[in-house]
Design an enzyme around this catalytic site. Sequence first.
Site, PDB file in Angstrom:
ATOM      1  N   HIS A 203       0.940  -0.855   0.092  1.00 26.63           N
ATOM      2  CA  HIS A 203      -0.221  -0.119  -0.206  1.00 26.63           C
ATOM      3  C   HIS A 203       0.928   1.188  -0.099  1.00 26.63           C
ATOM      4  CE1 HIS A 203       0.095   1.248   4.376  1.00 26.63           C
ATOM      5  NE2 HIS A 203      -0.021   0.280   4.305  1.00 26.63           N
ATOM      6  N   CYS A 327      -0.999  10.095  18.212  1.00 26.44           N
ATOM      7  CA  CYS A 327      -3.054  10.429  19.126  1.00 26.44           C
ATOM      8  C   CYS A 327      -2.900   9.480  20.207  1.00 26.44           C
ATOM      9  CB  CYS A 327      -3.960  10.591  17.806  1.00 26.44           C
ATOM     10  SG  CYS A 327      -4.626  11.945  18.835  1.00 26.44           S
TER      11      CYS A 327
HETATM   12  C1  LIG Z   1       9.054   1.874   7.858  1.00 28.85           C
HETATM   13  C2  LIG Z   1       7.743   1.077   7.865  1.00 28.85           C
HETATM   14  N1  LIG Z   1       7.969  -0.080   8.464  1.00 28.85           N
HETATM   15  C3  LIG Z   1       6.261  -1.061   8.095  1.00 28.85           C
HETATM   16  C4  LIG Z   1       5.332  -0.609   8.122  1.00 28.85           C
HETATM   17  C5  LIG Z   1       4.035  -1.384   8.237  1.00 28.85           C
HETATM   18  O1  LIG Z   1       3.660  -1.731   6.955  1.00 28.85           O
HETATM   19  P1  LIG Z   1       2.202  -1.834   6.954  1.00 28.85           P
HETATM   20  O2  LIG Z   1       0.927  -1.037   6.843  1.00 28.85           O
HETATM   21  O3  LIG Z   1       1.946  -2.904   5.749  1.00 28.85           O
HETATM   22  O4  LIG Z   1       1.535  -3.290   7.748  1.00 28.85           O
HETATM   23  C6  LIG Z   1       5.294   1.050   7.554  1.00 28.85           C
HETATM   24  C7  LIG Z   1       3.660   1.755   7.318  1.00 28.85           C
HETATM   25  O5  LIG Z   1       3.411   2.434   7.927  1.00 28.85           O
HETATM   26  C8  LIG Z   1       6.727   1.689   7.692  1.00 28.85           C
HETATM   27  O6  LIG Z   1       6.222   2.975   7.158  1.00 28.85           O
END
Ligand SMILES: Cc1ncc(COP(=O)(O)O)c(C=O)c1O
Length: 396
Positions: A203, A327
């Site tokens: 995503h 938050c």
């Molecule tokens: C650096 C980082 N690692 C891991 C994740 C987690 O990914 P997911 O939302 O697919 O679990 C994110 C999501 O914001 C992220 O920015």
Amino acid sequence: MSQPKFVYFDNNATTQVAPEVVDAMIPFLREQWGNPSSIYTFGKQVAKHVETAREKVAALINADPREIVFTSCGTESNNSAIYSALMTHPQKRHVVTSSVEHSANIKFCQALQAQGYQTTFLPVEPDGGLDLHLLEQSIRPDTAIVSIMWANNETGVLFPIEEIAAICRSKGVLFHTDAVQTPGKLKIDVNDLGIDLLSLSAHKLHAPKGIGLLYVKRNTKYRPYIIGGNQERGRRGGTENVAQIAGFGCAAELAMASLADENTRVRALRDKLENGILKGIPGSVRNGARERRLPNTLNVSFDSVEAEGVLLMLDQAGICASSGSACTSGSLDPSHVLTAMGCSIARARGSIRLSLGIYNTETEVDYVLAQLPPIIQKLRSHSAKPKEKTVAAGKG
Ligand SMILES: Cc1ncc(COP(=O)(O)O)c(C=O)c1O
């Protein structure tokens, strides 16, 4: 200036699903809904598409398709990498990570600590960088894995993954990187970089939420985190999320194609936004290194304001941005990333993140640059007003 209705500057949180990705997914929701593990043709045809998508995501990181394990998200990929390293090296009970990782690592490692494992959370420097000497020193004979993110989701600061991989190799320790924020922005070549395990989440690259991958270098001992069926060559139980996987494959192709745009046009938009804010708003300061940074990310703090107020007023103007803060029950916790960089609580509380993407335009940047200064001014003038004297009840 004509006012855009909706400006999305929060691409590090999630990205708009590309129309091409939606088109790639629909056949697997409408017609080809068979189970890829089935032995009849209706299922086997679906399995072929899963393998085609695997080839596409493998190409994005220059891996062999057999090195790809589809997961449900970046969080699962990170958890799985660390879990597998500990399970396959039961005599090793120590993990090295950094203090600025995503909660997918921080909270997982804290949970491991509660179970008796040991974790080193490496500190960072004021610009968000890592002291590699310290990293090297923190690796112990009982270290099972070093897990360090490539690009920080809050500041965009990049860690020198290739050098870290080399240190780990010289110490004979597995190296995992959370590369969730990098596809489409940085060239990813797992072979050149010398990485053992790498996480991605679809995503963040214009595919839907709820699908990710873990790259597991060939011949790396692996123990599944999700235990069940024999899917993913026995490395991840659970019927494959076929439509999402197909979307991920399409998005991987698009991400390779958008690399140039992210590094030229999007970078220029980000830089225009950054310069406009820093020059146009007194008492504003960038958080994190300027150069060693993702091309799309800007994290900036404003003196004497709380991010929450800024974000609410931006939202009223149709602008989506975020703070690095979580938050919790109405109060903003200062970002663990910014406090680890030595920012004061006030500076951390006054910080917002603006993260751009391939669908953003210069008109949108101009719009934000027009909206933000009066918002900050208004919030400051409110906070500067002398508070009315309150008289404690019962004290006369
Ligand atoms: C650096 C980082 N690692 C891991 C994740 C987690 O990914 P997911 O939302 O697919 O679990 C994110 C999501 O914001 C992220 O920015």
